[in-house]
Design an enzyme around this catalytic site. Structure first.
Site, PDB file in Angstrom:
ATOM      1  N   ALA A 177       0.858  -1.185   0.000  1.00 40.33           N
ATOM      2  CA  ALA A 177       0.000   0.000   0.000  1.00 40.33           C
ATOM      3  C   ALA A 177       0.891   1.231   0.000  1.00 40.33           C
ATOM      4  O   ALA A 177       2.109   1.137   0.138  1.00 40.33           O
ATOM      5  CB  ALA A 177      -0.928   0.001   1.218  1.00 40.33           C
TER       6      ALA A 177
ATOM      7  N   GLU B 281       0.892   5.529   1.395  1.00 37.40           N
ATOM      8  CA  GLU B 281       0.250   6.474   2.302  1.00 37.40           C
ATOM      9  C   GLU B 281      -0.048   7.827   1.680  1.00 37.40           C
ATOM     10  O   GLU B 281       0.085   8.875   2.335  1.00 37.40           O
ATOM     11  CB  GLU B 281       1.128   6.675   3.540  1.00 37.40           C
ATOM     12  CG  GLU B 281       2.474   7.369   3.290  1.00 37.40           C
ATOM     13  CD  GLU B 281       3.634   6.437   3.018  1.00 37.40           C
ATOM     14  OE1 GLU B 281       4.783   6.869   3.193  1.00 37.40           O
ATOM     15  OE2 GLU B 281       3.371   5.285   2.639  1.00 37.40           O
TER      16      GLU B 281
ATOM     17  N   HIS C 105      -1.133   0.584   9.213  1.00 35.60           N
ATOM     18  CA  HIS C 105       0.181   1.145   8.873  1.00 35.60           C
ATOM     19  C   HIS C 105       0.013   2.428   8.056  1.00 35.60           C
ATOM     20  O   HIS C 105       0.617   3.460   8.357  1.00 35.60           O
ATOM     21  CB  HIS C 105       0.975   0.092   8.103  1.00 35.60           C
ATOM     22  CG  HIS C 105       2.310   0.532   7.613  1.00 35.60           C
ATOM     23  ND1 HIS C 105       3.501   0.048   8.119  1.00 35.60           N
ATOM     24  CD2 HIS C 105       2.673   1.408   6.626  1.00 35.60           C
ATOM     25  CE1 HIS C 105       4.509   0.594   7.487  1.00 35.60           C
ATOM     26  NE2 HIS C 105       4.036   1.423   6.566  1.00 35.60           N
ATOM     27  N   GLU C 106      -0.821   2.364   7.014  1.00 35.99           N
ATOM     28  CA  GLU C 106      -0.994   3.540   6.161  1.00 35.99           C
ATOM     29  C   GLU C 106      -1.715   4.662   6.902  1.00 35.99           C
ATOM     30  O   GLU C 106      -1.410   5.847   6.703  1.00 35.99           O
ATOM     31  CB  GLU C 106      -1.755   3.162   4.895  1.00 35.99           C
ATOM     32  CG  GLU C 106      -1.130   2.031   4.090  1.00 35.99           C
ATOM     33  CD  GLU C 106       0.354   2.202   3.806  1.00 35.99           C
ATOM     34  OE1 GLU C 106       0.792   3.354   3.601  1.00 35.99           O
ATOM     35  OE2 GLU C 106       1.077   1.198   3.787  1.00 35.99           O
TER      36      GLU C 106
ATOM     37  N   HIS D  57       0.642   6.626   8.980  1.00 39.36           N
ATOM     38  CA  HIS D  57       1.446   7.545   8.165  1.00 39.36           C
ATOM     39  C   HIS D  57       0.793   8.909   7.985  1.00 39.36           C
ATOM     40  O   HIS D  57       1.486   9.879   7.649  1.00 39.36           O
ATOM     41  CB  HIS D  57       1.681   6.942   6.777  1.00 39.36           C
ATOM     42  CG  HIS D  57       2.885   6.066   6.667  1.00 39.36           C
ATOM     43  ND1 HIS D  57       4.130   6.444   7.125  1.00 39.36           N
ATOM     44  CD2 HIS D  57       3.048   4.834   6.111  1.00 39.36           C
ATOM     45  CE1 HIS D  57       5.001   5.484   6.859  1.00 39.36           C
ATOM     46  NE2 HIS D  57       4.366   4.494   6.253  1.00 39.36           N
TER      47      HIS D  57
END
Length: 850
Positions: A267, A269, A300-301, A304
């Site tokens: 992915a 961000e 996770h993204e 960010h």
């Protein structure tokens, strides 16, 4: 000439000269299938009027350049990837009209045609230096700007960027124009454009700043498989957790997540416009490990948006901190705010295994790597950047204390919002809240490479009482650093075949030898586990008694974490030539029945395949492969019907199929004449079985074509490419090589899939041996592909690694010795092909002695 590179010194000089205010981008993605017109209008200040600087652009052509109303000739002001700007004033407006190229490599502005309905889908991927593939730009993270995008596209499309999508205005027959509001000040690499007839599901999240619109997008042909409700629920938990943890409201106006085809990464961000690989739209039953991994990726993204997007690294040498922080934060969120309460166990099993492997390659590097230019980023974007960095951040949190870490982060975000920072800025805030000097810690953990090994040395008297207990710390040759570790030592007692922890000692280990006086005088336990609870980043060894206990009771632990740690220790011993591969395989096969931890199961099966196919001595390899394959089928048949274990075991057994094997079971499951209770032979499983049949030489091209006609999708075309390349004939290998290596134009996803089939583990050596010379000759021209993603796919995917023999090692070493001036990124890929072969040969020698 600079080509497409940019040095840190050039970037520093440019940021000292230029400060960007606004950047307007106008482009038309409806006028051509190959190229698109793109115009940048950039307003910026210059500290030295009369000086010159440059913009970055990688595209087909530049038509015009205007600086403060003065026209510059593109013939003399555009070369390589740079547009030279002269005659600068204190206040400047530059307008550049250019033509960009669509790509099919997952870089820049990627164009994809869905075979299901022939609809076109676009998305951008800009990290690290690829926003310049869509528009002329100051391509470096510390030249932030307020970006406004105006996009002309087919009127029936969805058009999504960083700002909320406006109402489109008619722009001609069948087209419309979307004029987006300006973004806050962000870096160009997190700007984004996603366009096409995407389906969308919408919701809102309640945040500190009010209601934030949420959107989840996917191609129309994937809509039946999109579980938007689960994704929204997870995203909302992430919003709540991160806003509280960082004491900072979500910084953007909306949050869209868009599943993208032929994606190179997990992915990206992009601010308020996250793109995610379509592998996370589950069209078939998948292991729970992949579901958990998707949750980690989503969080996770989202992390960010604060660390990376709101506050951004000044230069790419802090990319590790950007990614490591998101790994730490997302795992913490999973463990504390979602159903995955054992997320740190998963982290230790899977992420740290990745880090340990990466850290033992010849290409390892300090977490804080020296990034002198963009090419260095390509060399250092790896398991050190993500997994080791996150492991060390976890230690840092323990070192300074969670409360002090949290308060330091909150001050960091308040002080540096919308700006750029370095590691030093973060350490300054953490020192202030914790009172600790973190510079020495940074030097030992962040500025040196390599992983230490911790080994317990225990002496006992005739009554079995411990008279001396020491933890020895060693380092690998060339990486002479001893580090401090805060860890636990678990004491286990065997009762009726189960291993129960009777005590846990917390110990600070430092230097070559650390005495553990708390063990002296105790009865020697059946098993002593250094680094119990997995706090430290280090390889672990067991003493002789403990290893014997572990081998005698492979299912003895009552929880998965200590079992995973012991198995990881055995795996390290196997990789280091201290335990024979067949002995390790026997341990794993004895551990698999009843295993329910999905990630541990996934990791063990990958390690088992490597041990059998690469680390087993050649004289024993094929019998061991066949015996392991058959045992996996036995365990799969005994697994709970419909369970995660059943799915993974069948997949692993199919993966150990090779040319000439009896394919009766595979054929029966594929055709439905044999049924394994609970096993859903769905889209993915059908391709798994068909690929195994192909690898056994028991299927035909017509059968692959028929399966593709059954459901002709982009994913099916990738699976077909993999299956055809796995056929054990010279003709099949030659075709895969020709279409992906010799020829051009194949999408990145098809090249990747074809490489998986071409070099499928277990491929007969006689089929790949003729490609050893051709592979190394190809390296001299592979850079001509012009795409780092394609170069990586070819160099990594078409290396004949199943050979794992001395001839392959010698040929690869000869190329490295003979090409010292080859691009660093290419040399790294080749070296990382070589290193596992060298390790495998040493492991084979050890296995031969058993």
């Amino acid at each position: 000439m600079p080509g497409t590179n940019l040095t840190r010194d050039e970037a520093a000089a440019r940021s000292a000269l230029v400060s960007v205010d606004t950047h307007d981008v106008v482009l038309d993605v409806a006028s051509s299938e190959a190229t698109f017109p793109t115009r940048s209008t950039i307003r910026f200040t210059c500290t030295q009027p009369g000086a010159e600087t440059f913009l970055d652009f990688v595209g087909a052509s530049v038509e015009s350049i205007t600086v403060n109303g003065t026209s510059l000739d593109p013939a003399t002001h555009f070369a390589d990837s740079r547009i030279r700007l002269t005659g600068l004033a204190e206040q400047n407006e530059v307008v550049v009209e250019a033509t960009g190229r669509f790509t099919n490599t997952g870089e820049g502005l990627h164009r994809f045609v869905d075979p299901v309905d022939d609809e076109v889908y676009l998305y951008t991927q800009f990290e690290v230096p690829d926003s310049r593939r869509m528009y002329p730009v100051f391509e470096q993270p510390d030249l932030k700007a307020e970006f406004a995008f105006t996009v002309t596209a087919p009127a029936h499309w969805q058009v999504v960027s960083n700002s909320p999508t406006p109402q489109p205005q008619p722009a001609g027959e069948g087209t419309a124009t979307w004029a987006f509001e300006r973004t806050p000040r962000i870096s160009s690499y997190i700007t984004a454009l996603v366009a096409g007839p995407y389906d969308v599901v919408r919701d809102t999240a309640t945040t500190r700043g009010g209601e934030v619109p949420l959107g989840i997008f996917c191609r129309k042909s994937l809509t039946p498989y999109l579980d938007a409700d689960n994704l929204f629920a997870l995203t909302k938990k992430g919003f709540t957790f991160f806003e509280e943890e960082f004491d900072c409201a979500y910084p953007f106006a909306k949050y869209d997540q868009l599943f993208s085809p032929e994606y190179n990464m997990g992915a990206m961000e992009n601010a308020g416009c996250v793109t995610i690989a379509e592998v996370y739209v589950f069209r078939s039953k998948v292991p729970e490990a992949l579901v958990e991994r998707r949750a980690l990726t989503v969080l996770h993204e989202l992390a960010h948006m604060w660390f990376g997007d709101l506050v951004t690294m000044r230069w790419w040498d802090d990319l590790w901190l950007n990614e490591s922080f998101a790994e730490w934060a997302s795992t913490t969120c999973q463990a504390e705010a979602t159903e995955w309460v054992d997320a740190w166990t998963t982290f230790g099993t899977y992420e740290k295994d990745w880090a340990y492997r990466q850290d033992q390659l010849s290409t390892t590097h300090p977490i804080v790597a020296e990034i002198n230019d963009l090419q260095d980023v390509e060399v250092n974007f790896d398991g050190i950047t993500y997994a080791k960095g996150a492991s060390v951040l976890k230690q840092l949190v323990a070192y300074v204390g969670r409360d002090a870490f949290r308060e330091g982060l909150r001050t960091y975000f308040r002080k540096h919002a919308w700006g750029n920072t370095t590691l030093d800025d973060l350490l300054t805030e953490l020192e202030a809240t914790s009172g600790r000097d973190l510079r020495a810690w940074s030097r030992l953990w962040l500025e040196t490479a390599g992983v230490n090994t911790l080994r317990p040395v225990v002496d006992v008297d005739e009554y079995g009482r411990i008279t001396s207990a020491v933890v020895e710390q060693t380092f690998a040759e060339g990486y002479e650093t001893l580090r401090p570790h805060r860890l636990g030592i678990g004491l286990y007692e065997e009762r009726d075949g189960e291993l129960h922890r009777t005590d846990l000692l917390e110990v600070d280990v430092d230097g070559e030898r650390t005495e553990v006086p708390a063990l002296v005088g105790r009865q020697q336990p059946d098993l002593l586990l250094v680094n119990d609870d997995d706090l430290a980043y280090a390889k672990i060894r067991l003493d002789e008694r403990s290893l014997a206990t572990a081998l005698a009771h492979p299912r003895g632990f009552t929880s998965s974490l200590p079992r995973a740690l012991v198995l990881a220790s055995a795996w390290d011993m196997t990789r280091d030539g201290e335990m024979g591969a067949r002995r390790f395989a026997d341990l794993v096969l004895a551990s698999l029945p009843g295993e329910s931890d999905s990630t541990l199961l996934r990791t063990l099966l990958m390690q088992l395949r490597t041990a059998v196919l690469s680390y087993t001595a050649p004289a024993h390899r094929d019998p061991m492969r066949a015996a392991t394959r058959d045992r996996l089928w036995e365990i799969a048949r005994a697994a709970a019907p419909g369970s995660d274990a059943q799915l993974q075991l069948v997949t692993a057994a199919a993966g150990l199929t090779s040319a000439g094997d009896d394919a009766t079971t595979l054929r029966g499951l594929y055709e439905g004449t044999e049924v394994l209770d609970g096993l859903d032979v769905d889209f993915e499983m059908r391709w798994t079985l068909l690929t195994a049949l192909a690898a056994a030489g028991a299927s035909s091209e017509d059968e692959v074509a028929a399966e593709l006609r059954r459901e002709d999708t982009a994913t099916a075309r990738e699976r077909a490419a993999r299956t055809l390349a796995a056929v054990p004939t010279s003709e099949a290998k030659e075709r895969a090589w020709r279409e992906s290596v010799d020829e051009t134009g194949r999408p990145n996803a098809i090249v990747d899939a074809s490489g998986m089939g071409f070099a499928r583990p277990g491929t007969p050596a006689e089929l790949l041996a003729p490609f050893v010379e051709r592979y190394h000759a190809m390296l001299d021209t592979v850079q001509q592909k012009g795409s780092h993603a394609l170069v990586e796919s070819v160099v990594a995917g078409f290396y004949p690694h199943p050979l794992v023999d001395a001839h392959l090692l010698e040929a690869t070493q000869a190329w490295l010795d003979g090409n010292p001036d080859a691009p660093a990124a290419l040399r790294r890929l080749v070296a990382e092909n070589r290193d596992p072969v060298a390790r495998a040969l040493a492991a084979q020698e050890r296995d031969a002695r058993d």
